[in-house]
Scaffold this motif. Sequence first.
Motif, PDB file in Angstrom:
ATOM      1  N   ALA A   1       0.739  -1.286  -0.494  1.00  0.00           N
ATOM      2  CA  ALA A   1      -0.329  -0.139  -0.402  1.00  0.00           C
ATOM      3  C   ALA A   1       0.827   1.409  -0.134  1.00  0.00           C
ATOM      4  O   ALA A   1       0.728   1.974  -0.403  1.00  0.00           O
ATOM      5  CB  ALA A   1      -1.199  -0.271   1.174  1.00  0.00           C
TER       6      ALA A   1
ATOM      7  N   GLU B   1       2.328   1.287  -3.287  1.00  0.00           N
ATOM      8  CA  GLU B   1       1.446   2.296  -4.214  1.00  0.00           C
ATOM      9  C   GLU B   1       0.888   3.535  -3.714  1.00  0.00           C
ATOM     10  O   GLU B   1       0.714   4.674  -4.864  1.00  0.00           O
ATOM     11  CB  GLU B   1      -0.579   1.497  -3.745  1.00  0.00           C
ATOM     12  N   THR B   2       1.549   4.317  -2.874  1.00  0.00           N
ATOM     13  CA  THR B   2       0.877   5.197  -2.007  1.00  0.00           C
ATOM     14  C   THR B   2       2.138   5.922  -2.896  1.00  0.00           C
ATOM     15  O   THR B   2       1.624   7.187  -3.336  1.00  0.00           O
ATOM     16  CB  THR B   2       1.020   5.617  -1.061  1.00  0.00           C
TER      17      THR B   2
END
Length: 300
Positions: free
Chosen positions: A61, A64-65
């Motif tokens: 995550a 992806e950020t």
Amino acid sequence: MAFDQRQLRAFLAIIDTGSLGRAAAAAGLTQPALSRMVGEMERRLGQRLFERSARGMVPTAAGETLVPHARLLLFEMGQAADALDALKGLKAGVARIGAVGTIARSVLPPAIRRLLAAAPGLHVRLVEQPDDRLAEALLAREIDLMIGGAALAHPGLHAIGECRYDDVFAVFCAAGHALAGAVTLTDVLGERWTMPAPGATPRDLFQRIVAAAGGRMPDIAVETGSLDLMVRLVAESDLLGWLPSPLLAGAVAAGAIRVLEVPELAVRRRFLVYRRTDGLLPPPAARLLDMLPIIERNDP
């Protein structure tokens, strides 16, 4: 925290390839060197950016950020370096512009000629695509300016002004087609056509016109995004097409196609020039913008 360009490029190489080995080859590094680079990023960020699995390198995550920010940082770093180098006379940079077919083949050639005459060190990267793909390219920072025939409502796009150029969409057929001269909307909707795929601006515009006139969409026998191929297909078949009249002039003059007079489908377009709302317009793109015939320029 400060970001290192080499680390950001290495990170994005893994994102784009999904493999440490392929990313290392793309970045010109050994796998151990690339692994150490990413490990250093993770230690500095205090978060894991990838999960190592049998499928390869999968972003977490946090990874992806970081992706959109990494792309933006690299782009802005490159633009800053180009602007500073231009001041020192090391290089003049690249003007990156995208346009729909009519504009790419009419307005841009003389504008580019004037630009290169005024600044011989500049280079131009020109992309010809439909409106929707140009908007995607502009938002993805693949181009810095776009000229399209659609009014785009997106918070990431700003309309600088209207390009001074008019054209009219026209229905056309092969020179030997059974239809001739002035025909009705019902006549042409009963024929088979070639058009861009659904979602492309000309196709959507055509559908709205037909619906407003109370008609039904015709049989689209061939879908293609190539304007040249559409003209060629119509010239060598019984298909009909619908394109801006300036794009048809050569084939009409050669006697390969004829324009049909269908008042409902003789649509005049406006062309708008867009840039991104965030960041500065790179100097090469700004110089090209000065060469364009723009009505009521509206810079942010």
